[in-house]
Design an enzyme around this catalytic site. Structure first.
Site, PDB file in Angstrom:
ATOM      1  N   LYS A  48       0.827  -1.214   0.000  1.00 22.32           N
ATOM      2  CA  LYS A  48       0.000   0.000   0.000  1.00 22.32           C
ATOM      3  C   LYS A  48       0.858   1.259   0.000  1.00 22.32           C
ATOM      4  O   LYS A  48       0.477   2.267  -0.597  1.00 22.32           O
ATOM      5  CB  LYS A  48      -0.958   0.010   1.197  1.00 22.32           C
ATOM      6  CG  LYS A  48      -2.078  -1.016   1.040  1.00 22.32           C
ATOM      7  CD  LYS A  48      -3.312  -0.705   1.866  1.00 22.32           C
ATOM      8  CE  LYS A  48      -4.471  -1.594   1.432  1.00 22.32           C
ATOM      9  NZ  LYS A  48      -5.667  -1.453   2.211  1.00 22.32           N
ATOM     10  N   LYS A  76      -4.832  -9.270  -6.775  1.00 25.20           N
ATOM     11  CA  LYS A  76      -6.108  -9.613  -6.125  1.00 25.20           C
ATOM     12  C   LYS A  76      -7.181  -8.579  -6.498  1.00 25.20           C
ATOM     13  O   LYS A  76      -6.870  -7.402  -6.736  1.00 25.20           O
ATOM     14  CB  LYS A  76      -5.936  -9.742  -4.617  1.00 25.20           C
ATOM     15  CG  LYS A  76      -6.133  -8.499  -3.840  1.00 25.20           C
ATOM     16  CD  LYS A  76      -6.323  -8.737  -2.352  1.00 25.20           C
ATOM     17  CE  LYS A  76      -6.575  -7.378  -1.710  1.00 25.20           C
ATOM     18  NZ  LYS A  76      -7.457  -7.333  -0.602  1.00 25.20           N
ATOM     19  N   LYS A  80     -11.267  -3.282  -3.926  1.00 26.41           N
ATOM     20  CA  LYS A  80     -12.202  -2.179  -4.144  1.00 26.41           C
ATOM     21  C   LYS A  80     -11.477  -0.891  -4.515  1.00 26.41           C
ATOM     22  O   LYS A  80     -12.084   0.024  -5.052  1.00 26.41           O
ATOM     23  CB  LYS A  80     -13.152  -1.995  -2.958  1.00 26.41           C
ATOM     24  CG  LYS A  80     -12.548  -1.922  -1.582  1.00 26.41           C
ATOM     25  CD  LYS A  80     -13.650  -1.598  -0.567  1.00 26.41           C
ATOM     26  CE  LYS A  80     -13.749  -2.571   0.584  1.00 26.41           C
ATOM     27  NZ  LYS A  80     -12.631  -2.540   1.530  1.00 26.41           N
TER      28      LYS A  80
HETATM   29  N1  AQP Z   1      -9.832 -10.428  -3.569  1.00 27.64           N
HETATM   30  C1  AQP Z   1     -10.199 -10.963  -2.410  1.00 27.64           C
HETATM   31  N2  AQP Z   1     -10.391 -12.302  -2.301  1.00 27.64           N
HETATM   32  C2  AQP Z   1     -10.792 -12.864  -1.125  1.00 27.64           C
HETATM   33  N3  AQP Z   1     -11.004 -12.134   0.004  1.00 27.64           N
HETATM   34  C3  AQP Z   1     -10.825 -10.788  -0.069  1.00 27.64           C
HETATM   35  N4  AQP Z   1     -10.960  -9.798   0.828  1.00 27.64           N
HETATM   36  C4  AQP Z   1     -10.668  -8.616   0.246  1.00 27.64           C
HETATM   37  N5  AQP Z   1     -10.341  -8.803  -1.036  1.00 27.64           N
HETATM   38  C5  AQP Z   1     -10.421 -10.145  -1.273  1.00 27.64           C
HETATM   39  C6  AQP Z   1     -11.363 -10.025   2.215  1.00 27.64           C
HETATM   40  O1  AQP Z   1     -12.360  -9.083   2.555  1.00 27.64           O
HETATM   41  C7  AQP Z   1     -12.230  -8.764   3.938  1.00 27.64           C
HETATM   42  C8  AQP Z   1     -12.269  -7.286   4.122  1.00 27.64           C
HETATM   43  O2  AQP Z   1     -11.214  -6.648   3.473  1.00 27.64           O
HETATM   44  P1  AQP Z   1     -10.976  -5.089   3.696  1.00 27.64           P
HETATM   45  O3  AQP Z   1     -11.920  -4.281   2.916  1.00 27.64           O
HETATM   46  O4  AQP Z   1     -10.963  -4.777   5.128  1.00 27.64           O
HETATM   47  O5  AQP Z   1      -9.540  -4.846   3.180  1.00 27.64           O
HETATM   48  P2  AQP Z   1      -8.804  -5.428   1.965  1.00 27.64           P
HETATM   49  O6  AQP Z   1      -8.432  -6.829   2.213  1.00 27.64           O
HETATM   50  O7  AQP Z   1      -7.667  -4.481   1.735  1.00 27.64           O
HETATM   51  O8  AQP Z   1      -9.894  -5.351   0.787  1.00 27.64           O
HETATM   52  P3  AQP Z   1      -9.804  -4.526  -0.521  1.00 27.64           P
HETATM   53  O9  AQP Z   1     -11.060  -4.672  -1.302  1.00 27.64           O
HETATM   54  O10 AQP Z   1      -8.543  -4.836  -1.235  1.00 27.64           O
HETATM   55  O11 AQP Z   1      -9.804  -3.066   0.039  1.00 27.64           O
HETATM   56  P4  AQP Z   1      -8.831  -1.876  -0.275  1.00 27.64           P
HETATM   57  O12 AQP Z   1      -8.790  -1.802  -1.783  1.00 27.64           O
HETATM   58  O13 AQP Z   1      -9.507  -0.708   0.361  1.00 27.64           O
HETATM   59  O14 AQP Z   1      -7.520  -2.209   0.323  1.00 27.64           O
HETATM   60  C9  AQP Z   1     -10.946  -9.400   4.435  1.00 27.64           C
HETATM   61  O15 AQP Z   1     -11.278 -10.594   5.125  1.00 27.64           O
HETATM   62  C10 AQP Z   1     -10.213  -9.718   3.166  1.00 27.64           C
HETATM   63  O16 AQP Z   1      -9.355 -10.828   3.324  1.00 27.64           O
END
Ligand code: AQP
Length: 346
Positions: free
Chosen positions: A123, A206, A209
């Site tokens: 990040k 991966k 969002k």
């Molecule tokens: N691509 C993914 N596949 C499986 N699990 C996922 N999670 C996120 N992306 C995937 C799971 O969703 C939960 C919440 O995640 P988060 O929003 O707290 O943070 P993150 O993992 O950083 O998700 P994003 O979408 O990638 O958010 P941003 O872009 O804001 O960093 C967790 O259990 C995560 O494992």
């Protein structure tokens, strides 16, 4: 005389997990987290789910967007099957214990441990000097989120495994340093066909969002046409699906779509490959699109219905926070006692 053997403290099973209100929910959040959160309610174990708004502000969030995203995420939890009566559902900043315990854990975690966190490196990128201190300390706050409730099981996607392992290290070091067994050492629960849903445009990244390309992900708010079009345009290869999963080893985009199908259909990737063996993506993608549309559009419809009444969502979160605080406050009191901090009797 031999010393009596100490049996380790046994904690009742309790599930905790969280999601950041940092943008639109995407299919990875649904399959890797929300769908499993709803299923965990059927196991007879207490389930606590948190909208981690304090984590979200580790990177800039417009205040009005944060409020909207928090309500929308609450709606996403409920529309995905998390029942705010059976589970405790709340937003993190309403329970002061998260910040209180996070500070204690900032003083327990070692700089060397934090330096090894790959999500921070990803990040922060080349900009590590300019990111917030909160982004660096994020995993210690996550440890506080989990341990504040003495949670024993943490359902997460693959990307969060390292952070749950750090939580285990923090719990063990706190217990060791203070000569106590106060905190459980929780287990990450990483199960199912979609523990790591990949981008629809690049099978090595991966689904996220915050990816700048909207075509890389399916948002839970996408309508049926958009879902079908994103799946139709998802990157794949020209080969048909093989007989075995093993043969998909070097075809990450194809493997990703098979995993998504399996997770949506509550089956295994092996079963999906067996069903579609020999068929090309011209046949597989429409079948996947139908499945995704059938499962996701009722969720987006329910999210729209719920977000049309923000006051009701705020009431649900306030009630959840009250229930969460009833568990958290005594844990903070006891932690302060263990650390040696004087507090006046309540
Ligand atoms: N691509 C993914 N596949 C499986 N699990 C996922 N999670 C996120 N992306 C995937 C799971 O969703 C939960 C919440 O995640 P988060 O929003 O707290 O943070 P993150 O993992 O950083 O998700 P994003 O979408 O990638 O958010 P941003 O872009 O804001 O960093 C967790 O259990 C995560 O494992």
């Amino acid at each position: 005389m031999t010393e009596p053997v100490q049996t380790p403290r046994v904690f009742p099973q309790r599930v905790f997990s969280g999601i950041q209100p940092s943008g639109n929910l995407q299919l990875g959040n649904y399959l890797g987290a929300l769908k499993r959160f709803a299923a965990a309610q059927d196991n007879g174990i207490e389930t606590i789910y948190c909208i981690v708004d304090m984590h979200a502000i580790t990177v800039w969030q417009d205040p009005a967007d944060l409020t909207r995203a928090t309500r929308e995420l609450a709606a996403g939890f409920i529309a995905s099957g998390v029942d705010p009566e059976r589970s405790i559902l709340f937003n993190q900043s309403q329970v002061p214990g998260h910040a209180q315990l996070a500070w204690i854990f900032d003083c327990v975690a070692r700089l060397g441990w934090m330096n090894r966190m790959t999500q921070f490196k990803d990040k922060a990128g080349k900009n590590a000097e300019a990111v917030s201190l909160g982004l660096f300390a994020y995993p210690a706050l996550m440890a506080a989120d989990i341990l504040l409730y003495h949670a024993t099981h943490v359902p997460v996607g693959e990307d969060q495994k390292q952070h749950v392992e750090l939580t285990r290290d923090i719990a063990a070091k706190f217990n060791h340093d203070y000569g106590t067994e106060f905190f459980p050492v929780p287990e990450p629960v990483i199960e199912g066909a979609a523990t790591r849903v990949m981008s629809l445009r690049d099978g090595s990244k991966k689904m996220s969002k915050s990816d700048p390309s909207d075509m890389s992900r399916i948002n839970l708010t996408d309508d049926a046409d958009t879902i079908a079009s994103k799946i139709r345009k998802a990157r794949t290869d020209a080969e048909p699906l093989p007989e075995t999963l093993e043969a998909l080893k070097d075809r990450p985009e194809a493997r990703n779509l098979v995993n998504i199908y399996a997770a949506l259909a509550d089956t295994t990737a092996e079963a999906v490959v067996a069903e579609f063996a020999g068929q090309g993506f011209g046949a597989f993608k429409p079948a996947l699109a139908d499945l995704a549309v059938a499962q996701l559009t009722p969720i987006s419809g329910e999210m729209r219905r719920l977000t049309s009444d923000p006051a009701e969502i705020d009431r649900i979160l306030a009630r959840g926070a009250e229930r969460a605080n009833a568990i958290a406050a005594p844990v903070i009191d006891r932690t302060y006692d263990i650390v040696g901090m004087i507090r006046s009797a309540r």
